[in-house]
Write a protein that holds these residues in place. Structure first.
Motif, mmCIF file in Angstrom:
data_model
loop_
_atom_site.group_PDB
_atom_site.id
_atom_site.type_symbol
_atom_site.label_atom_id
_atom_site.label_comp_id
_atom_site.label_asym_id
_atom_site.label_seq_id
_atom_site.Cartn_x
_atom_site.Cartn_y
_atom_site.Cartn_z
ATOM 1 N N ASN A 65 0.817 -1.210 0.000
ATOM 2 C CA ASN A 65 0.000 0.000 0.000
ATOM 3 C C ASN A 65 0.851 1.260 0.000
ATOM 4 O O ASN A 65 0.422 2.315 -0.444
ATOM 5 N N GLU A 66 2.078 1.148 0.523
ATOM 6 C CA GLU A 66 2.948 2.320 0.635
ATOM 7 C C GLU A 66 3.507 2.730 -0.723
ATOM 8 O O GLU A 66 3.788 3.901 -0.968
ATOM 9 N N ARG A 67 3.625 1.762 -1.610
ATOM 10 C CA ARG A 67 4.209 2.038 -2.928
ATOM 11 C C ARG A 67 3.185 2.735 -3.819
ATOM 12 O O ARG A 67 2.150 2.198 -4.151
ATOM 13 N N ILE A 68 3.456 3.954 -4.190
ATOM 14 C CA ILE A 68 2.550 4.725 -5.054
ATOM 15 C C ILE A 68 2.975 4.549 -6.506
ATOM 16 O O ILE A 68 4.157 4.459 -6.809
ATOM 17 N N SER A 69 2.020 4.488 -7.390
ATOM 18 C CA SER A 69 2.313 4.277 -8.803
ATOM 19 C C SER A 69 2.944 5.532 -9.408
ATOM 20 O O SER A 69 2.269 6.395 -9.963
ATOM 21 N N LYS A 70 4.283 5.621 -9.301
ATOM 22 C CA LYS A 70 4.988 6.804 -9.782
ATOM 23 C C LYS A 70 4.939 6.907 -11.305
ATOM 24 O O LYS A 70 4.892 8.000 -11.863
ATOM 25 N N ASP A 71 4.950 5.760 -11.979
ATOM 26 C CA ASP A 71 4.907 5.791 -13.437
ATOM 27 C C ASP A 71 3.623 6.423 -13.943
ATOM 28 O O ASP A 71 3.632 7.219 -14.889
ATOM 29 N N GLN A 72 2.489 6.064 -13.293
ATOM 30 C CA GLN A 72 1.208 6.628 -13.714
ATOM 31 C C GLN A 72 1.183 8.131 -13.512
ATOM 32 O O GLN A 72 0.702 8.879 -14.354
ATOM 33 N N ILE A 73 1.712 8.565 -12.370
ATOM 34 C CA ILE A 73 1.721 9.994 -12.072
ATOM 35 C C ILE A 73 2.625 10.740 -13.056
ATOM 36 O O ILE A 73 2.293 11.832 -13.517
ATOM 37 N N LYS A 74 3.783 10.140 -13.411
ATOM 38 C CA LYS A 74 4.685 10.775 -14.367
ATOM 39 C C LYS A 74 4.020 10.934 -15.728
ATOM 40 O O LYS A 74 4.172 11.946 -16.394
ATOM 41 N N LYS A 75 3.268 9.886 -16.138
ATOM 42 C CA LYS A 75 2.570 9.953 -17.417
ATOM 43 C C LYS A 75 1.557 11.081 -17.419
ATOM 44 O O LYS A 75 1.412 11.808 -18.389
ATOM 45 N N ARG A 76 0.836 11.220 -16.294
ATOM 46 C CA ARG A 76 -0.162 12.284 -16.205
ATOM 47 C C ARG A 76 0.505 13.655 -16.221
ATOM 48 O O ARG A 76 -0.004 14.598 -16.804
ATOM 49 N N LEU A 148 -13.130 7.466 -3.175
ATOM 50 C CA LEU A 148 -13.775 8.012 -1.976
ATOM 51 C C LEU A 148 -14.446 6.901 -1.172
ATOM 52 O O LEU A 148 -14.342 6.862 0.062
ATOM 53 N N LEU A 149 -15.132 5.992 -1.859
ATOM 54 C CA LEU A 149 -15.773 4.878 -1.161
ATOM 55 C C LEU A 149 -14.737 3.970 -0.501
ATOM 56 O O LEU A 149 -14.965 3.454 0.599
ATOM 57 N N GLU A 150 -13.585 3.802 -1.147
ATOM 58 C CA GLU A 150 -12.509 2.995 -0.573
ATOM 59 C C GLU A 150 -11.911 3.671 0.660
ATOM 60 O O GLU A 150 -11.320 2.994 1.517
ATOM 61 N N LEU A 151 -12.035 4.993 0.730
ATOM 62 C CA LEU A 151 -11.475 5.731 1.864
ATOM 63 C C LEU A 151 -12.248 5.454 3.148
ATOM 64 O O LEU A 151 -11.673 5.522 4.243
ATOM 65 N N LYS A 152 -13.519 5.147 3.042
ATOM 66 C CA LYS A 152 -14.373 5.011 4.218
ATOM 67 C C LYS A 152 -13.825 4.028 5.261
ATOM 68 O O LYS A 152 -13.754 4.377 6.460
ATOM 69 N N PRO A 153 -13.419 2.798 4.899
ATOM 70 C CA PRO A 153 -12.901 1.897 5.940
ATOM 71 C C PRO A 153 -11.634 2.412 6.614
ATOM 72 O O PRO A 153 -11.402 2.133 7.796
ATOM 73 N N PHE A 154 -10.814 3.173 5.877
ATOM 74 C CA PHE A 154 -9.622 3.757 6.495
ATOM 75 C C PHE A 154 -10.023 4.795 7.545
ATOM 76 O O PHE A 154 -9.424 4.870 8.620
ATOM 77 N N ILE A 195 -6.678 11.251 8.536
ATOM 78 C CA ILE A 195 -7.703 11.080 7.498
ATOM 79 C C ILE A 195 -7.255 11.766 6.208
ATOM 80 O O ILE A 195 -7.395 11.216 5.107
ATOM 81 N N ALA A 196 -6.704 12.972 6.326
ATOM 82 C CA ALA A 196 -6.220 13.694 5.144
ATOM 83 C C ALA A 196 -5.096 12.932 4.460
ATOM 84 O O ALA A 196 -5.039 12.847 3.227
ATOM 85 N N GLU A 197 -4.206 12.343 5.253
ATOM 86 C CA GLU A 197 -3.103 11.565 4.685
ATOM 87 C C GLU A 197 -3.617 10.298 4.017
ATOM 88 O O GLU A 197 -3.146 9.914 2.935
ATOM 89 N N ALA A 198 -4.587 9.647 4.629
ATOM 90 C CA ALA A 198 -5.184 8.444 4.038
ATOM 91 C C ALA A 198 -5.878 8.780 2.725
ATOM 92 O O ALA A 198 -5.808 8.012 1.750
ATOM 93 N N ALA A 199 -6.548 9.928 2.678
ATOM 94 C CA ALA A 199 -7.212 10.354 1.447
ATOM 95 C C ALA A 199 -6.194 10.610 0.343
ATOM 96 O O ALA A 199 -6.371 10.167 -0.802
ATOM 97 N N LYS A 200 -5.130 11.290 0.669
ATOM 98 C CA LYS A 200 -4.085 11.572 -0.309
ATOM 99 C C LYS A 200 -3.488 10.273 -0.841
ATOM 100 O O LYS A 200 -3.310 10.101 -2.058
ATOM 101 N N ARG A 201 -3.210 9.347 0.045
ATOM 102 C CA ARG A 201 -2.627 8.067 -0.370
ATOM 103 C C ARG A 201 -3.585 7.277 -1.259
ATOM 104 O O ARG A 201 -3.187 6.726 -2.293
ATOM 105 N N THR A 202 -4.859 7.251 -0.862
ATOM 106 C CA THR A 202 -5.851 6.479 -1.615
ATOM 107 C C THR A 202 -5.988 6.990 -3.038
ATOM 108 O O THR A 202 -6.030 6.209 -3.995
ATOM 109 N N PHE A 203 -6.043 8.312 -3.210
ATOM 110 C CA PHE A 203 -6.210 8.874 -4.552
ATOM 111 C C PHE A 203 -4.925 8.776 -5.368
ATOM 112 O O PHE A 203 -4.966 8.522 -6.574
ATOM 113 N N GLN A 204 -3.784 8.955 -4.735
ATOM 114 C CA GLN A 204 -2.525 8.857 -5.478
ATOM 115 C C GLN A 204 -2.255 7.429 -5.936
ATOM 116 O O GLN A 204 -1.694 7.213 -7.017
ATOM 117 N N GLU A 205 -2.672 6.443 -5.146
ATOM 118 C CA GLU A 205 -2.472 5.052 -5.547
ATOM 119 C C GLU A 205 -3.349 4.681 -6.747
ATOM 120 O O GLU A 205 -3.096 3.680 -7.409
#
Length: 348
Positions: A65-76, A148-154, A195-205
């Protein structure tokens, strides 16, 4: 939801507020639908979120979960010349005690300088921004709703069944440009930051550009000079501290966090002044009905509608492509007929 609290505002004072409540909409996007207004909307959100003096919260998480998709973000990032947020996660402020107090604060400022009227945030728009992001099309909006729905359990794991109550006290500014009501210190700060950090992680992943290079500092904005750039030419370049000095320690009230919304910066606001909301998650106990199921149903309907639109578009394209050879053959037939007619004429 209305909570009594220390320093509650006298209702008689509130009735004296004479400024119209719909005078300035945050980001000015609800009053104008054209794309030329996008920079103002973006600037306003950046004002809210690019403060960098907030502490960083390190959450325990698995390596996966800690590994963020850097390639996807670079493409964007390669596709976009600049990062232009157009959606955000909002905690709406619904306690009328808080909104009344802010209206009195705004009115007190306007009595000292009425030119600042259009710099004020309308009461229906009061919120705390958890995260800003860029969603480029309806498909990405759908993915954002899923995130956003995935964020709820976090969020539920962070709160562990406890209510999250946010007390607001005092007034401050960011660089004398953005006026905000402060979130009081206390044990509520850490879970909100988590919660803010979890939201950032969820969307960046998910590969979204979300919260890029911005730390989270919770605040409740009530005015922004970025909405009134023409005032600089009139000498108004900052929010004078004397305007709000009587409210430095004022208690505005408490907000119990009951939901998190995915909102658009650019779409027309709702009739109550709040932002266009794509989806929400409910925090805490459910109040009659099944809000989570409702959100899933809303997402399902959106996906079905998009699928139908794509199917219709594909059908039209295929029909047109099939029609082209038919048109060509009929053209040949018409040419042949013309040729035969010409032969008949020459035979005469």
């Amino acid at each position: 939801m209305e909570r009594p609290g220390a320093g509650a505002i006298n209702s008689n004072e509130c009735e004296n507020v004479s400024r119209e409540e719909e005078m300035s909409e945050e980001f000015e996007a609800d009053a104008m639908d054209s794309l030329k207004d996008m920079p103002f909307a973006t600037i306003d959100i950046k004002d809210d979120c690019e403060i960098t003096d907030a502490p960083h919260i390190n959450l325990e998480r698995s390596k996966e979960n800690e590994r963020i998709s850097k390639d996807q973000i670079k493409k964007r990032k390669k596709k976009q010349k600049g990062y232009q947020p157009n959606y955000f996660l909002s905690i709406p402020i619904t306690n009328k005690e808080i909104t009344r107090g802010i209206k009195i604060l705004q009115n007190a400022i306007l009595q000292q300088d009425e030119r600042l009227a259009k710099a004020m945030t309308s009461d229906g728009s009061f919120h705390i921004t958890l995260l800003v992001m860029q969603l480029l099309n309806e498909d990405e909006v759908n993915l954002g709703i899923g995130a956003l729905l995935e964020l709820k359990p976090f969020v539920e794991e962070i709160l562990q069944g406890k209510e999250l109550i946010l007390p607001f006290q005092g007034v401050d500014t960011f660089g004398n440009q953005v006026g905000f009501v402060k979130l009081a210190e206390g044990h509520h700060i850490n879970p909100l930051l988590e919660i803010a950090e979890a939201a950032k992680r969820t969307f960046q992943e998910k590969g979204f550009m979300a919260g890029e290079n911005r730390s989270f500092k919770p605040h409740l904005t009530f005015m922004k000079l970025s909405r009134t750039p023409w005032l600089r030419r009139k000498g108004v370049k900052k929010i004078d501290p004397k305007f709000y000095e009587k409210f430095i320690s004022h208690t505005f009230g408490e907000e119990m966090v009951h939901r998190i919304d995915l909102c658009s910066m650019l779409k027309k606001k709702q009739s109550n002044g709040y932002y266009h909301c794509e989806s929400s998650i409910v925090i805490g106990a459910k109040n009659g009905g099944e809000p989570d199921d409702a959100e899933l149903l809303r997402l399902s309907k959106r996906l079905v509608e998009n699928a139908v639109l794509k199917a219709v578009q594909q059908y039209l394209e295929e029909t047109q492509s099939r029609g082209k050879p038919a048109d060509g053959s009929s053209g040949k037939a018409r040419a042949a007929d013309r040729g035969g007619a010409d032969g008949d004429q020459s035979g005469r």
